[in-house]
Design an enzyme around this catalytic site. Structure first.
Site, short mmCIF file in Angstrom:
data_model
loop_
_atom_site.label_atom_id
_atom_site.label_comp_id
_atom_site.label_asym_id
_atom_site.label_seq_id
_atom_site.Cartn_x
_atom_site.Cartn_y
_atom_site.Cartn_z
N HIS A 185 48.23 56.93 55.92
CA HIS A 185 48.98 55.69 55.46
C HIS A 185 48.40 54.77 55.48
O HIS A 185 47.54 54.32 56.19
CB HIS A 185 50.49 55.71 56.22
N ASP A 235 43.84 56.70 59.00
CA ASP A 235 45.46 57.14 59.18
C ASP A 235 45.55 57.77 57.67
O ASP A 235 45.35 57.11 56.75
CB ASP A 235 46.55 56.14 59.50
N ASP A 261 47.58 62.05 61.08
CA ASP A 261 48.78 62.50 60.15
C ASP A 261 48.18 63.05 58.48
O ASP A 261 48.84 63.43 58.15
CB ASP A 261 49.92 61.57 60.05
N HIS A 320 51.24 49.62 60.94
CA HIS A 320 52.31 49.22 59.84
C HIS A 320 53.06 47.79 60.18
O HIS A 320 53.86 47.25 59.62
CB HIS A 320 53.27 50.20 59.45
ZN LIG Z 1 50.34 57.39 59.32
#
Ligand SMILES: [Zn+2]
Length: 321
Positions: A170, A168, A257, A131
């Site tokens: 995200h 991931d 996750d 990120h």
């Molecule tokens: Zn994540």
């Protein structure tokens, strides 16, 4: 009896010193400790070689991040402030060193892949990176480890075409930002749909910019998406994209996750899915990269599910087929 291929794990004890304020913060040192404990008890353990991460230099980080951000990050940590840019991004005095070792560990992994007899290398580091943007910490990430590794691979070893596969839960907004204009690095992400999930980017319509149109691929999945939906997305979108791109090297941004027990996403992946993903990533490495593959730890916050999923992934990755 199952035989496994050799696996090299790169880490550093000082990755544990990045203190995010206690166990209430999901991205805490216990993540690495529980992975280590799980792997020590695993049938894979005799096949693992451990290596120590080197420290990234400023110039290695400046391939993406701005100099003013890097100074600000260092100063914020050393001054004793508890977060940078957003309270999510907790730091401590030792964090700056841990950040340099995390990125450096991914560079060490590249060195091992190019210079030693290592084919499968797992950079088991924290803080995570996908990120982190050019001048901003974001989502527990400070320096973008995958971006630093890809640029290091290109600059030091002349590997031009690199694919980064990020599963991931995200979207890796920072990796996309770094490479969306660049036709030589293909960023591929399978994640929970941005309408429902942090960080709110990664729509299927985001396909790259300028010369880089076509070398960004986002595959958003709806909340509740399960193993079958993930595997269908891999087959339908990711595999054909890689076939047309023909990468020389592949980096995996491995977040765990999406596990059904992990409440950081609404995805419903099983522990077993990560084993299948491991097998599939190894097949891609065999097909395009002479079996060489760099896997970088990103998210994964339910401790038991994280440890079991990492083990499952690594067993699938190293399984002799
Ligand atoms: Zn994540």
């Amino acid at each position: 009896m199952t035989q496994y291929k050799p696996l090299t794990i790169v880490s550093h004890s000082q990755c544990l010193d990045h203190d995010t304020g206690g166990p209430e913060h999901p991205e805490n040192p216990e993540r690495l400790r529980i992975i280590n404990r799980q792997l020590k008890a695993s049938p894979l353990f005799p096949y693992i070689t451990e290596k120590i991460a080197k420290r990234a230099k400023r110039e290695d980080i400046l391939v993406y991040h701005s100099e003013s951000y890097l100074f600000r990050l260092e100063e914020t940590a050393l001054r004793g402030q508890t977060y940078i840019d957003h309270p999510d991004n907790q730091i401590c005095f030792e964090s700056y060193e841990a950040i340099l070792l995390s990125s450096g560990g991914c560079m060490t992994a590249v060195d091992l892949l190019e210079e030693e007899q290592c084919d499968l290398v797992f950079s088991c580091i924290r803080p995570p990176g996908h990120h982190a943007e050019r001048a901003m910490a974001f989502g527990f990430c400070f320096v973008n480890n995958a971006v630093v590794a890809a640029r290091y691979w290109q600059r030091h070893y002349g590997r031009k075409k690199i694919a980064i596969i990020d599963w991931d839960a995200h979207h890796g907004n920072g990796i996309q930002d770094a490479f969306e204009n660049d036709p030589d690095v293909f960023y591929i992400s399978i994640h929970e749909h941005p309408t429902f999930s942090f960080p709110g980017t990664g729509y299927a319509e985001e396909k790259g910019l300028g010369e880089g149109v076509g070398t960004t691929l986002n595959v958003p999945l709806p909340p509740g998406a399960d193993d079958q939906m993930f595997l269908r997305a891999l087959k339908k979108f990711v595999e054909p994209a890689l076939e047309s791109f023909q990468p020389e090297r592949i980096i995996i941004s491995a977040g765990f996750d999406g596990h059904v027990l992990d409440d950081m996403s609404g995805l419903s992946y099983s522990t077993e899915l990560y084993g299948i993903i491991g097998e599939k990533m190894d097949c891609l490495a065999q097909k395009y990269c002479q079996g060489k593959l760099l896997t970088i730890l990103e998210g994964g916050y339910h401790l038991e599910a994280l440890a079991a999923s990492v083990e499952s992934y690594l067993l699938g990755l190293t399984k002799c087929k």
